[in-house]
Write an enzyme that holds these catalytic residues in place. Structure first.
Site, PDB file in Angstrom:
ATOM      1  N   SER A  24     -39.504 -74.815  39.187  1.00 18.15           N
ATOM      2  CA  SER A  24     -38.874 -76.078  39.563  1.00 18.15           C
ATOM      3  C   SER A  24     -37.795 -75.869  40.629  1.00 18.15           C
ATOM      4  O   SER A  24     -37.669 -76.673  41.562  1.00 18.15           O
ATOM      5  CB  SER A  24     -38.291 -76.783  38.337  1.00 18.15           C
ATOM      6  OG  SER A  24     -37.354 -75.959  37.662  1.00 18.15           O
ATOM      7  N   LYS A 102     -35.580 -61.391  34.547  1.00 15.60           N
ATOM      8  CA  LYS A 102     -35.304 -59.959  34.489  1.00 15.60           C
ATOM      9  C   LYS A 102     -33.965 -59.684  35.186  1.00 15.60           C
ATOM     10  O   LYS A 102     -33.619 -60.354  36.160  1.00 15.60           O
ATOM     11  CB  LYS A 102     -36.397 -59.150  35.183  1.00 15.60           C
ATOM     12  CG  LYS A 102     -37.768 -59.225  34.543  1.00 15.60           C
ATOM     13  CD  LYS A 102     -37.860 -58.391  33.286  1.00 15.60           C
ATOM     14  CE  LYS A 102     -39.301 -58.269  32.803  1.00 15.60           C
ATOM     15  NZ  LYS A 102     -39.918 -59.562  32.470  1.00 15.60           N
ATOM     16  N   LEU A 103     -33.256 -58.677  34.696  1.00 12.77           N
ATOM     17  CA  LEU A 103     -32.063 -58.214  35.393  1.00 12.77           C
ATOM     18  C   LEU A 103     -32.466 -57.222  36.466  1.00 12.77           C
ATOM     19  O   LEU A 103     -33.280 -56.328  36.221  1.00 12.77           O
ATOM     20  CB  LEU A 103     -31.099 -57.537  34.409  1.00 12.77           C
ATOM     21  CG  LEU A 103     -30.509 -58.403  33.304  1.00 12.77           C
ATOM     22  CD1 LEU A 103     -29.649 -57.548  32.379  1.00 12.77           C
ATOM     23  CD2 LEU A 103     -29.684 -59.541  33.892  1.00 12.77           C
ATOM     24  N   VAL A 104     -31.914 -57.380  37.646  1.00 10.44           N
ATOM     25  CA  VAL A 104     -32.177 -56.402  38.696  1.00 10.44           C
ATOM     26  C   VAL A 104     -31.227 -55.223  38.512  1.00 10.44           C
ATOM     27  O   VAL A 104     -30.134 -55.358  37.980  1.00 10.44           O
ATOM     28  CB  VAL A 104     -32.028 -57.016  40.098  1.00 10.44           C
ATOM     29  CG1 VAL A 104     -33.068 -58.109  40.302  1.00 10.44           C
ATOM     30  CG2 VAL A 104     -30.626 -57.579  40.319  1.00 10.44           C
ATOM     31  N   ASN A 118     -27.971 -66.434  41.924  1.00 14.84           N
ATOM     32  CA  ASN A 118     -28.677 -66.758  40.686  1.00 14.84           C
ATOM     33  C   ASN A 118     -28.099 -68.048  40.119  1.00 14.84           C
ATOM     34  O   ASN A 118     -26.921 -68.358  40.321  1.00 14.84           O
ATOM     35  CB  ASN A 118     -28.512 -65.625  39.673  1.00 14.84           C
ATOM     36  CG  ASN A 118     -29.352 -65.825  38.428  1.00 14.84           C
ATOM     37  OD1 ASN A 118     -30.387 -66.475  38.471  1.00 14.84           O
ATOM     38  ND2 ASN A 118     -28.904 -65.279  37.312  1.00 14.84           N
ATOM     39  N   THR A 119     -28.937 -68.797  39.408  1.00 13.08           N
ATOM     40  CA  THR A 119     -28.464 -69.982  38.707  1.00 13.08           C
ATOM     41  C   THR A 119     -28.422 -69.704  37.210  1.00 13.08           C
ATOM     42  O   THR A 119     -29.177 -68.883  36.689  1.00 13.08           O
ATOM     43  CB  THR A 119     -29.380 -71.194  38.959  1.00 13.08           C
ATOM     44  OG1 THR A 119     -30.683 -70.919  38.430  1.00 13.08           O
ATOM     45  CG2 THR A 119     -29.495 -71.499  40.435  1.00 13.08           C
ATOM     46  N   HIS A 120     -27.532 -70.419  36.520  1.00 10.56           N
ATOM     47  CA  HIS A 120     -27.418 -70.273  35.064  1.00 10.56           C
ATOM     48  C   HIS A 120     -27.109 -71.646  34.464  1.00 10.56           C
ATOM     49  O   HIS A 120     -26.233 -72.361  34.965  1.00 10.56           O
ATOM     50  CB  HIS A 120     -26.313 -69.286  34.702  1.00 10.56           C
ATOM     51  CG  HIS A 120     -26.181 -69.080  33.232  1.00 10.56           C
ATOM     52  ND1 HIS A 120     -27.107 -68.364  32.492  1.00 10.56           N
ATOM     53  CD2 HIS A 120     -25.245 -69.506  32.331  1.00 10.56           C
ATOM     54  CE1 HIS A 120     -26.747 -68.360  31.228  1.00 10.56           C
ATOM     55  NE2 HIS A 120     -25.623 -69.038  31.107  1.00 10.56           N
ATOM     56  N   SER A 147     -24.237 -73.209  36.844  1.00  8.51           N
ATOM     57  CA  SER A 147     -23.463 -72.369  37.746  1.00  8.51           C
ATOM     58  C   SER A 147     -24.394 -71.667  38.716  1.00  8.51           C
ATOM     59  O   SER A 147     -25.515 -71.302  38.360  1.00  8.51           O
ATOM     60  CB  SER A 147     -22.681 -71.294  36.961  1.00  8.51           C
ATOM     61  OG  SER A 147     -21.899 -71.859  35.932  1.00  8.51           O
ATOM     62  N   ASP A 152     -24.368 -59.466  40.281  1.00  4.73           N
ATOM     63  CA  ASP A 152     -23.867 -58.097  40.254  1.00  4.73           C
ATOM     64  C   ASP A 152     -24.586 -57.348  39.146  1.00  4.73           C
ATOM     65  O   ASP A 152     -25.619 -57.795  38.650  1.00  4.73           O
ATOM     66  CB  ASP A 152     -22.341 -58.058  40.109  1.00  4.73           C
ATOM     67  CG  ASP A 152     -21.844 -58.642  38.797  1.00  4.73           C
ATOM     68  OD1 ASP A 152     -22.678 -58.938  37.906  1.00  4.73           O
ATOM     69  OD2 ASP A 152     -20.617 -58.802  38.647  1.00  4.73           O
ATOM     70  N   ASP A 156     -24.913 -62.239  34.044  1.00  8.83           N
ATOM     71  CA  ASP A 156     -24.322 -63.550  34.363  1.00  8.83           C
ATOM     72  C   ASP A 156     -22.809 -63.479  34.534  1.00  8.83           C
ATOM     73  O   ASP A 156     -22.094 -64.424  34.187  1.00  8.83           O
ATOM     74  CB  ASP A 156     -24.670 -64.580  33.272  1.00  8.83           C
ATOM     75  CG  ASP A 156     -26.155 -64.852  33.191  1.00  8.83           C
ATOM     76  OD1 ASP A 156     -26.819 -64.824  34.236  1.00  8.83           O
ATOM     77  OD2 ASP A 156     -26.655 -65.085  32.075  1.00  8.83           O
TER      78      ASP A 156
END
Length: 212
Positions: A24, A102-104, A118-120, A147, A152, A156
């Site tokens: 989306s 996934k976390l980079v 990133n969005t949260h 947000s 980093d 989040d």
């Protein structure tokens, strides 16, 4: 001794979007990128799983795609290196994790750090992690939101670029609240990506100021 602000970070218009689901947020970015005034264009979409709607949206828009599945690699470091290589193919100025689950890791951040958004679905630093909407409801907050952050190495907890509030209504469950958050999240993401692409940002400690 006070650390001086970083010089303005200029982004540019080549945008790669990381996806894991229905897309989306990707759809909102694709809807915006044909407008020259937006300042950015989606040049590649990279997923951590095959067969998802977000990949279909990209292909329908004529945007090249790649899939880098964790299960295809012996460990997380190898996967992260492959993800980094897949994104680098598109020479992005900016990377957006849009519903990317996934976390980079260190290799990715070493290559693209400072250029990943990133969005949260919560007002960070409250309710980080995969269940931000559920956790906010369980805590009983009256106002939550979404947000956009700079990514980093943490979960989040990168510097906050922008936020929008969403009221919690009587009778809300996780699904209804999340749907209203998604509506404002898409608009916020498009606005922030465009502003960063056009004008860059300045980072002073944890404070992000859009524009030079």
């Amino acid at each position: 001794m006070t650390t001086p602000p970083t010089p303005p970070t200029r982004s540019g218009g080549r945008l790669v979007v990381l996806v894991s689901g229905t897309g989306s947020n990707l759809a909102a970015l694709l809807a915006a990128h044909d407008d020259p005034a937006f300042g950015a264009r989606v040049v590649g979409v990279v997923s951590d799983r095959p067969g998802i709607r977000a990949l279909e949206l990209a292909r329908e828009a004529g945007v090249p795609t790649a899939v880098v599945s964790l299960q295809d690699f012996p460990d997380r470091t190898a996967w992260d290196e492959a993800l980094t290589a897949a994104v680098a193919v598109f020479s992005p100025d900016l990377v957006v994790a849009a519903g990317f689950m996934k976390l980079v890791g260190a290799p990715f951040l070493a290559r693209f750090g400072g250029r990943v958004l990133n969005t949260h679905p919560a007002l960070l630093p409250s309710f980080p992690g995969a269940h931000g909407v559920r956790d906010a409801l369980a805590y009983g907050v009256k106002v939550t939101g979404c947000s956009v952050i700079l990514v980093d190495a943490g979960v989040d907890d990168g510097p906050i670029v922008a936020q929008v509030t969403v009221a919690v209504e009587d009778g809300d469950d996780e699904a209804t609240l999340h749907e209203r958050i998604k509506l404002v999240e898409r608009g916020l993401l498009v606005d922030v990506v465009g502003r960063v692409a056009r004008d860059g940002y300045t980072l002073d400690g944890r404070k992000v100021r859009l524009g030079g």
